[in-house]
Design an enzyme around this catalytic site. Structure first.
Site, PDB file in Angstrom:
ATOM      1  N   GLY A 231       0.785  -1.222   0.000  1.00  0.00           N
ATOM      2  CA  GLY A 231       0.000   0.000   0.000  1.00  0.00           C
ATOM      3  C   GLY A 231       0.816   1.269   0.000  1.00  0.00           C
ATOM      4  N   GLU A 272       5.830  -5.192   2.075  1.00  0.00           N
ATOM      5  CA  GLU A 272       5.288  -6.011   1.004  1.00  0.00           C
ATOM      6  C   GLU A 272       4.722  -5.159  -0.129  1.00  0.00           C
ATOM      7  OE1 GLU A 272       2.850  -9.971   1.928  1.00  0.00           O
ATOM      8  OE2 GLU A 272       1.738  -8.122   2.226  1.00  0.00           O
ATOM      9  N   GLY A 274       3.699  -3.633  -3.744  1.00  0.00           N
ATOM     10  CA  GLY A 274       3.379  -4.018  -5.116  1.00  0.00           C
ATOM     11  C   GLY A 274       3.646  -2.833  -6.021  1.00  0.00           C
ATOM     12  N   ARG A 275       2.701  -1.878  -5.995  1.00  0.00           N
ATOM     13  CA  ARG A 275       2.825  -0.729  -6.902  1.00  0.00           C
ATOM     14  C   ARG A 275       4.081   0.099  -6.632  1.00  0.00           C
ATOM     15  NH1 ARG A 275      -2.115   1.581  -7.097  1.00  0.00           N
ATOM     16  NH2 ARG A 275      -2.703  -0.158  -5.803  1.00  0.00           N
ATOM     17  N   TYR A 315     -11.197   2.047 -11.538  1.00  0.00           N
ATOM     18  CA  TYR A 315     -11.101   2.902 -10.350  1.00  0.00           C
ATOM     19  C   TYR A 315     -11.148   4.395 -10.667  1.00  0.00           C
ATOM     20  CZ  TYR A 315      -8.704  -1.479  -9.062  1.00  0.00           C
ATOM     21  OH  TYR A 315      -8.350  -2.789  -8.892  1.00  0.00           O
ATOM     22  N   CYS A 345     -15.598  -1.798 -28.304  1.00  0.00           N
ATOM     23  CA  CYS A 345     -17.010  -1.482 -28.508  1.00  0.00           C
ATOM     24  C   CYS A 345     -17.692  -1.404 -27.159  1.00  0.00           C
ATOM     25  CB  CYS A 345     -17.655  -2.516 -29.405  1.00  0.00           C
ATOM     26  SG  CYS A 345     -16.952  -2.422 -31.044  1.00  0.00           S
TER      27      CYS A 345
HETATM   28  C1  LIG Z   1      -2.059  -6.340  -3.241  1.00  0.00           C
HETATM   29  C2  LIG Z   1      -1.300  -6.659  -2.022  1.00  0.00           C
HETATM   30  C3  LIG Z   1      -0.105  -5.992  -1.736  1.00  0.00           C
HETATM   31  C4  LIG Z   1       0.445  -4.887  -2.595  1.00  0.00           C
HETATM   32  O1  LIG Z   1      -0.364  -3.782  -2.602  1.00  0.00           O
HETATM   33  P1  LIG Z   1       0.184  -2.415  -3.243  1.00  0.00           P
HETATM   34  O2  LIG Z   1      -0.897  -1.438  -2.947  1.00  0.00           O
HETATM   35  O3  LIG Z   1       0.351  -2.662  -4.691  1.00  0.00           O
HETATM   36  O4  LIG Z   1       1.453  -2.102  -2.556  1.00  0.00           O
HETATM   37  C5  LIG Z   1       0.591  -6.375  -0.613  1.00  0.00           C
HETATM   38  N1  LIG Z   1       0.136  -7.348   0.194  1.00  0.00           N
HETATM   39  C6  LIG Z   1      -1.002  -8.026  -0.046  1.00  0.00           C
HETATM   40  C7  LIG Z   1      -1.423  -9.102   0.866  1.00  0.00           C
HETATM   41  C8  LIG Z   1      -1.758  -7.703  -1.161  1.00  0.00           C
HETATM   42  O5  LIG Z   1      -2.898  -8.359  -1.384  1.00  0.00           O
END
Ligand SMILES: *Cc1c(COP(=O)(O)O)cnc(C)c1O
Length: 425
Positions: A231, A272, A274-275, A315, A345
């Site tokens: 997050g 952890e 992601g983005r 979103y 389309c």
């Molecule tokens: C999706 C997710 C993340 C990564 O979220 P980001 O907002 O992309 O950093 C981390 N941990 C878990 C368990 C997730 O489901």
């Protein structure tokens, strides 16, 4: 520092030192391009944490996984497919410290349970049922629990990861019950995980840290690791706030220290993202195929749609955009307000929309058919959410590393799209 070449309302002719027109001509459009140096920079930002566990669901091409692996990052897998991707990228399954691959989800589907058993994978349990199911296949192992502390963060109903409306994690008042379950299943709870996504809100984050401490105390000294979840925000537009990483780490570090003192042994601290690792590195290059006026509005219609990048339609997400002229020249041009639409389309196939589906225009350099639109910060939740809607092929992905542009996924062919379909005899 913002690290994407697309700043908005501009002309962009190169990405990671590569010519946009050459990339487009060589690989066709649309095409995704990733800049390895940006991912490496984001990994370095997080060096204070004991382990960086990449949430590969954000961008899971095995070349990207290999890249982050080479930079010392471990991974999350949320499905059997993601476990296989991690292994294909060189990660080793097993219970090392920290484990290289952790299965983390709210359920085991049948395929996931099978692969977790096959590779003896560590698991982060997002529901009490997972404890019994894991105990039946991997007795004697340690597990971690994903906890919903009873509150979430953020305004989007679709991205909130805590509170009563969220399906994620184990409800905070069931932790004692889960400890019992774990004991019956011959498992030890060794770690605690919260993925709430406080982002830049440090006051909220300190509530999450408080909830983490409370929850860990319920389980006691078998805990050896805690995870701050993901997050961490990315800057998508001017005005978006940077996260104060030093302050973010300090809060989690204090929580870790407190628990280490109480339990009498070291506690490792994972993050952890992601983005945060993958958003800024990515670009989607599309070609403008029509420029048309609808009453007062000017539309640039491009050859990429929500089959390639779904965040705007899902979103109302904002992505920075720039124009690359067909001849690759960087000479300044005038600007126009334009709405950017795709080829599908479906009237919602608009890249310039806000939450709720409200179509807006964007000030962009004046462009004609044949010029390219470059959409920035498209690395995270871009390609991984792509589809074959309208029988469009999944497009090529290119990774630029050390000045070399490598094709890391070929575009699909028609045969790929219809593979497995049959006309009954
Ligand atoms: C999706 C997710 C993340 C990564 O979220 P980001 O907002 O992309 O950093 C981390 N941990 C878990 C368990 C997730 O489901």
């Amino acid at each position: 520092m913002y690290a994407n070449a697309v700043v908005g309302n501009s002309i962009v002719t190169t990405i990671a030192g590569q010519s946009v027109t050459e990339l487009a001509q060589k690989h066709g459009t649309p095409v995704f391009v990733y800049d390895a140096a940006v991912i490496a920079e984001r990994i370095r930002d997080l060096a204070a944490f004991d382990a960086i566990r990449y949430a590969q669901k954000a961008l899971s091409n095995i070349a990207i996984l290999d890249l982050v692996r080479r930079h010392g990052v471990v991974v999350d897998a949320v499905s059997a497919g993601e476990v296989q991707r991690a292994i294909a990228a060189g990660y080793k399954p097993g219970h090392a410290h920290p484990p290289q691959i952790v299965y983390t989800a709210d359920i085991f589907d049948r395929a996931a349970l099978e692969i977790v058993a096959k590779y003896d994978l560590p698991v982060n349990c997002g529901s009490p049922d997972m404890i019994d199911q894991y105990g039946a296949i991997c007795p004697g192992r340690g597990i971690t629990l994903r906890i919903n502390p009873g509150f979430g963060h953020g305004h989007s109903k679709k991205t909130n990861t805590g509170g009563q409306q969220s399906k994620h994690g184990i409800w905070h008042d069931q932790v004692a019950d889960c400890a019992e379950r774990a004991k019956r299943a011959n498992l030890t709870i060794t770690g605690m995980h919260m993925h709430i996504g406080s982002g830049t809100d440090l006051e909220h984050l300190s509530q999450v840290c408080g909830a983490m401490e409370k929850t860990c105390r319920l389980v006691g000294p078998t805990i050896t690791s805690i995870s701050a979840g993901g997050g961490l925000p990315t800057i998508y537009k001017p005005g978006d706030k940077y996260v104060d990483l030093a302050a973010y780490f300090k809060l989690w570090d204090a929580t870790r220290q407190k628990l280490a003192n109480e339990f009498g042994h070291a506690i490792s601290l994972e993050i952890e993202p992601g983005r945060y690792l993958s958003a800024e590195c990515g670009y989607l290059i599309a070609e403008i195929r029509a420029v048309k006026r609808m009453g007062e509005n000017l539309f640039y219609i491009v050859d990429a749609g929500f089959n390639n990048l779904a965040r705007p339609i899902l979103y109302g997400s904002h992505h920075p955009m720039a124009i690359c002229p067909a001849d690759g020249s960087s000479a300044a041009r005038g600007t126009q307000d334009a709405i950017i639409g795709g080829p599908l389309c479906e009237s919602g196939d608009i890249f310039t929309q806000e939450e709720g589906g409200f179509v807006v225009s964007r000030e962009l350099p004046t462009a004609s058919v044949g010029d390219y639109l470059v959409i920035g910060c498209a690395g995270a939740y871009g390609y991984v959410m792509a589809s074959n809607y309208n029988s469009k092929p999944l497009v090529a992905e290119v990774l630029v590393e050390n000045g070399k542009a490598n094709l890391v996924r070929a575009a699909q062919t028609f045969e790929d799209i219809v593979r497995g379909e049959v006309i009954p005899k």
